[in-house]
Design an enzyme around this catalytic site. Structure first.
Site, PDB file in Angstrom:
ATOM      1  N   ASP A   1       0.785  -1.233   0.000  1.00 35.84           N
ATOM      2  CA  ASP A   1       0.000   0.000   0.000  1.00 35.84           C
ATOM      3  C   ASP A   1       0.824   1.294   0.000  1.00 35.84           C
ATOM      4  OD1 ASP A   1      -2.718   1.272   0.616  1.00 35.84           O
ATOM      5  OD2 ASP A   1      -1.594   1.982   2.348  1.00 35.84           O
TER       6      ASP A   1
ATOM      7  N   GLU B   1       1.465  -0.656  -4.897  1.00 35.69           N
ATOM      8  CA  GLU B   1       0.436   0.342  -5.168  1.00 35.69           C
ATOM      9  C   GLU B   1       0.990   1.742  -5.031  1.00 35.69           C
ATOM     10  OE1 GLU B   1      -3.495   2.557  -3.747  1.00 35.69           O
ATOM     11  OE2 GLU B   1      -1.539   2.508  -2.775  1.00 35.69           O
TER      12      GLU B   1
HETATM   13  C1  FRU Z   1      -4.649   3.531  -1.329  1.00 39.32           C
HETATM   14  C2  FRU Z   1      -4.981   3.375   0.088  1.00 39.32           C
HETATM   15  C3  FRU Z   1      -6.226   4.025   0.626  1.00 39.32           C
HETATM   16  C4  FRU Z   1      -5.860   4.299   2.030  1.00 39.32           C
HETATM   17  C5  FRU Z   1      -4.448   4.766   1.866  1.00 39.32           C
HETATM   18  C6  FRU Z   1      -3.621   4.751   3.078  1.00 39.32           C
HETATM   19  O1  FRU Z   1      -4.279   4.716  -1.785  1.00 39.32           O
HETATM   20  O2  FRU Z   1      -5.088   1.984   0.185  1.00 39.32           O
HETATM   21  O3  FRU Z   1      -7.384   3.260   0.552  1.00 39.32           O
HETATM   22  O4  FRU Z   1      -6.730   5.239   2.533  1.00 39.32           O
HETATM   23  O5  FRU Z   1      -3.935   3.930   0.876  1.00 39.32           O
HETATM   24  O6  FRU Z   1      -3.346   3.464   3.544  1.00 39.32           O
END
Ligand code: FRU
Ligand code: MG
Length: 597
Positions: A238, A313
């Protein structure tokens, strides 16, 4: 062979013509080495809170997922990744983790997770967890200890002194820099207990780990190791662009201000007021990703089995995104970074040329040997049919499944689920609550993409037997639900099944691709593999009909057969296509099968 000399633009070029023999020999079948499981998989994102509730509390849970594992087999999905299922105060619905080693009580127990893994594996489905390394909940032991300066924890987070009290209000301390949080407001929060600020690039309750601390870096390995030992097949990782920030050591001991964007409708507490020069995409963060990859590869060496993967991500420009794959010095990173281009760069306003251009951008910038992937939606963005047009669902799913590499599906895309309506009263997303108000929340809210899954037309769409669900079920569930689409002769779900089945064909797993716009409205995607059948997608992305010439589609040998078509097409599967021209209705998609090249 006959040699000839042609003169093109003043340059002499030698051209060799092969003399055609009267007996043309068919091309030899290509040698195909087995593909590692993840390189051509269908990867499905589960948002656990909204997938299936087993105990009637209105909140999805692990037992609910277990009860529906057959859905993935039926849909042709190979791997699932679940948004976080770990202990959390749920400020950001699980992205604020208070214990990285525990299952959140509303979702179930460790035994439930073990059962989920076992059953999924028995069904041949890989299971990926969401690894959230950037931050921890302020209720985590890490933070509680760090705030108290417990030895070993002092530097777990990014702590900084205040430059002094606010000249206009002496009771308020000034933050170390002008950095703005992703959810609005200063990215710095004052701790009375520690008399210092801590950094949070997301919610106040999500404190950013200090990745310059080797103890933190070790702890990340420990967390990954724990879940890999349980049997997880890998991680979706993430929020990587925010992993590191400028080091005060490089800026005379203080945190440098981000430059101002100069866009004057933003106020200093709003995202967009600054350009995230010192807070996002820092080059040092990639070394950490490369370290994680080494760790996972080493784990595989020590624990042989199927490949454990890292899918990263991050929303970044193409250059910074590609660095997650690895760098030109030979470092290797994620197995792939998620490709969000269909979310960030394409919409209902895009024409066929935009589609082709954006698809080719990824394929052009991707490093040699990289595996591409295509994401059409997730828990952070409006749902795919809502961002595009409703009549584009099958065409978009066809593109996803026919493009080379990994097809990523967000829960509900297989049945064409649209955004749900969530009133201001029902809004629970921290981003909507922080950045918006009663009038503006819909610009920011991620709740519409998180409403419960539509299993059938019963109570709460079959999601929960409870009185109330954590987010309201979208009203259109009686029309758009899985049970109905299984019964209907033609449905988005049946198209989806046909497409995932088609991916078993060698042409799609190994073949070459060719993609181009035939007009402003219609694009083709051709997949070929010598001696194997050719597949061609024709997709009109416009809101009006379009007529295209078939002789401009390379490698398409006519007559061809419709393998599958969008639900509103009047050309059913099995229809023969054999004409100079084809007229496609708005949003119509045809997947054609023709003889091998
Ligand atoms: C993706 C995400 C969001 C979350 C953020 C922080 O951008 O997964 O859904 O709010 O990262 O963890
Ligand atoms: Mg429940």
């Amino acid at each position: 062979a006959v040699a000839a000399l042609a003169v093109v633009g003043g340059i002499a070029i030698g051209i060799t013509f092969a003399v055609l023999s009267t007996q043309t020999t068919a091309p030899a079948p290509p040698e195909l080495l087995p593909l590692d499981w993840w390189k051509h998989c269908v990867l499905y994102q589960i948002y656990p809170r909204s997938f299936k509730d087993s105990d009637g509390d209105g909140i999805g849970d692990l037992k609910g997922i277990i009860s529906e594992l057959e859905h993935f087999v039926n849909a042709g999905v190979d791997a699932i990744w679940m948004s976080p299922i770990f202990e959390s105060p749920m400020v950001d619905f699980g992205y604020d983790i208070s214990n990285f080693y525990k299952i959140h009580y509303e979702y179930g127990t460790m035994e439930d997770f073990e059962e989920l893994l076992k059953k999924a594996h028995e069904l041949g489905i890989k299971v990926l967890l969401d690894f959230v390394p950037n931050h921890a909940s302020t209720e985590s032991e890490y933070f509680i200890n760090s705030e108290k300066r417990v030895p070993g924890y002092e530097d777990y987070f990014v702590w900084a002194d205040s430059p002094g009290p606010d000249p206009n209000n002496a009771s308020v301390m000034r933050p170390p820099s002008n950095w703005v949080s992703q959810f609005g407001g200063s990215a710095w929060e004052w701790s009375e207990a520690r008399q210092q600020f801590y950094l949070h690039q997301f919610a106040i309750e999500q404190a950013d780990f200090n990745f310059r601390n080797p103890v933190v870096r070790q702890e990340m390995f420990n967390i990954m190791q724990f879940w890999l030992d349980k049997g997880a097949d890998g991680f979706r990782v993430d929020a990587l662009p925010y992993l590191m920030e400028a080091n005060p050591a490089d800026h005379n001991g203080s945190y440098p201000d981000d430059p101002l964007s100069g866009i004057n409708h933003f106020e200093s507490h709003q995202l967009g007021y600054t350009i995230p020069l010192y807070t996002k995409d820092l080059i040092e963060l990639y070394d950490i990703v490369y370290e994680w990859r080494e760790f996972v590869d080493k784990y595989l060496e020590d624990n042989p089995g199927d490949t454990r993967v890292l899918f990263s991500e991050g929303y970044a420009n193409v250059t910074m995104t590609m660095l997650y794959y690895g760098n030109e010095e030979g470092a290797v990173g994620a197995h792939f970074p998620f490709n969000f281009d269909f979310i960030t760069d394409l919409s209902a306003k895009s024409n066929a040329r935009d589609f082709v251009y954006i698809i080719l951008r990824w394929l052009t910038y991707m490093p040699h040997g990289g595996v591409p992937n295509w994401v059409f939606g997730n828990h952070d963005n409006n749902r795919m049919p809502t961002r595009f047009r409703h009549n584009m669902v099958d065409g978009l799913n066809s593109l996803n499944m026919l493009l080379p590499g990994v097809a990523v599906t967000y829960q509900g895309e297989e049945i064409g689920m649209r955004d749900g309506y969530v009133s201001w009263e029902d809004t629970v997303d921290v981003e909507a609550c922080n950045r918006g108000d009663e009038d503006t929340y819909q610009l920011y809210s991620r709740d519409p993409a998180r409403t419960p899954y539509h299993w059938n037309n019963g109570t709460n769409a079959g999601f929960s037997t409870g009185e109330k669900t954590w987010l309201p079920v979208a009203d259109d569930f009686t029309e758009i639900n899985l049970a109905k689409q299984k019964e209907d002769v033609r449905s988005h779900y049946k198209v989806y099944q046909a497409l995932t089945a088609l991916r078993k064909e060698k042409t799609l797993a190994y073949g070459e691709y060719d993609i181009r716009a035939l007009s402003d409205s219609t694009q083709y995607l051709v997949r070929t593999l010598p001696t194997h059948r050719t597949y061609v997608l024709l997709f009109n992305v416009a809101d009006t009909a379009d007529t295209v010439r078939m002789d401009r589609v390379p490698h398409l040998k006519l007559p061809a057969t419709v393998y599958v078509s969008s639900v509103h097409s009047n050309r059913l599967a099995g229809t023969t296509i054999d004409g100079e021209e084809v007229t496609l209705q708005a949003g119509e998609a045809l997947v054609l099968r023709s003889d091998p090249v």
